[in-house]
Write a protein that holds these residues in place. Structure first.
Motif, PDB file in Angstrom:
ATOM      1  N   ALA A 232       0.954  -1.244  -0.001  1.00  0.00           N
ATOM      2  CA  ALA A 232       0.160  -0.070  -0.175  1.00  0.00           C
ATOM      3  C   ALA A 232       0.802   1.371  -0.068  1.00  0.00           C
ATOM      4  CB  ALA A 232      -0.782  -0.064   1.275  1.00  0.00           C
TER       5      ALA A 232
ATOM      6  N   ILE B 254      -7.199  -3.153   0.292  1.00  0.00           N
ATOM      7  CA  ILE B 254      -7.331  -2.284  -0.749  1.00  0.00           C
ATOM      8  C   ILE B 254      -8.655  -2.792  -1.617  1.00  0.00           C
ATOM      9  CG2 ILE B 254      -6.175  -1.670  -3.120  1.00  0.00           C
ATOM     10  CD1 ILE B 254      -3.551  -2.155  -1.528  1.00  0.00           C
TER      11      ILE B 254
ATOM     12  N   TRP C  33      -5.183   2.992   8.485  1.00  0.00           N
ATOM     13  CA  TRP C  33      -5.363   2.074   7.359  1.00  0.00           C
ATOM     14  C   TRP C  33      -5.755   0.638   7.646  1.00  0.00           C
ATOM     15  CZ3 TRP C  33      -1.485  -2.225   5.326  1.00  0.00           C
ATOM     16  CH2 TRP C  33      -1.881  -2.588   4.428  1.00  0.00           C
TER      17      TRP C  33
ATOM     18  N   VAL D  72      -5.473  -7.438   2.287  1.00  0.00           N
ATOM     19  CA  VAL D  72      -4.282  -7.364   1.151  1.00  0.00           C
ATOM     20  C   VAL D  72      -3.645  -8.745   1.207  1.00  0.00           C
ATOM     21  CG1 VAL D  72      -1.920  -6.404   0.993  1.00  0.00           C
ATOM     22  CG2 VAL D  72      -4.040  -5.135   1.662  1.00  0.00           C
TER      23      VAL D  72
END
Length: 176
Positions: A142, A161, A157, A166
């Motif tokens: 990321a 994504i 975060w 991820v």
């Protein structure tokens, strides 16, 4: 407060009331700064820049502005006068003072405080940069383009994504 004296003559058995109108001993402070958006602190307390009434005496002034070195000086306030202070701050180069994470590891597939990470940094001046998260093998997972606009900023975060985890569900992600 200013001193004041009154003479009072009392007769036996009489009660007299004596009143004084206290007059504060103060002066004023007006500050002009470059840059004009500098915050001004007087003995650690935030103040305005013009016509600030202060008790007579000596004060420590601190000026702060993002992208500039802090500046400290002394102002002496005199009775019934305005003290004028003009200061030009020096620009500071950009550098990263600190970078931290609220979690050493997290798993985006669980709910709760270990399902995300908050990355916080402290910088000295305006700049543009890139925050990159890599896995334990050094692969980028990321990244964010960042414009540094104030001393302290952060990114939260959730490890995903496009709403997808991820990494494999059994892995934990490490923030670097």
């Amino acid at each position: 407060y200013a001193s004041e004296e009154k003479s009072v003559y009392l007769l036996t058995g009489k009660v007299e009331t004596v009143s004084f109108d206290l007059v504060k001993i103060s002066g004023y402070l007006t500050i002009t700064t470059t840059p004009s958006n500098a915050a001004v602190y007087c003995n650690g307390r935030s103040i305005a820049k013009s016509n600030v009434e202060l008790d007579e005496g000596s004060y420590t002034l601190t000026l702060r502005a993002f992208g500039y070195e802090d500046l400290t000086d002394t102002a002496v306030i005199t009775r019934n006068k305005t003290t004028y202070v003009t200061k030009t701050m020096q620009k500071t180069p950009f550098y990263l003072r600190s970078f931290s994470s609220n979690n050493e590891a997290f798993n985006p597939n669980i709910k709760g405080k270990h399902s995300s990470v908050k990355l916080t940094w402290y910088v000295t001046a305006p700049e543009k940069g890139n925050v990159v998260i890599t896995n334990e093998h050094g692969s980028r997972i990321a990244s964010w383009d960042v414009t540094f606009t104030t001393w302290e900023q952060y990114i939260e975060w959730d490890g995903k994504i496009n709403d997808k985890a991820v990494a494999d569900r059994s892995e934990e992600h490490t923030s670097e």
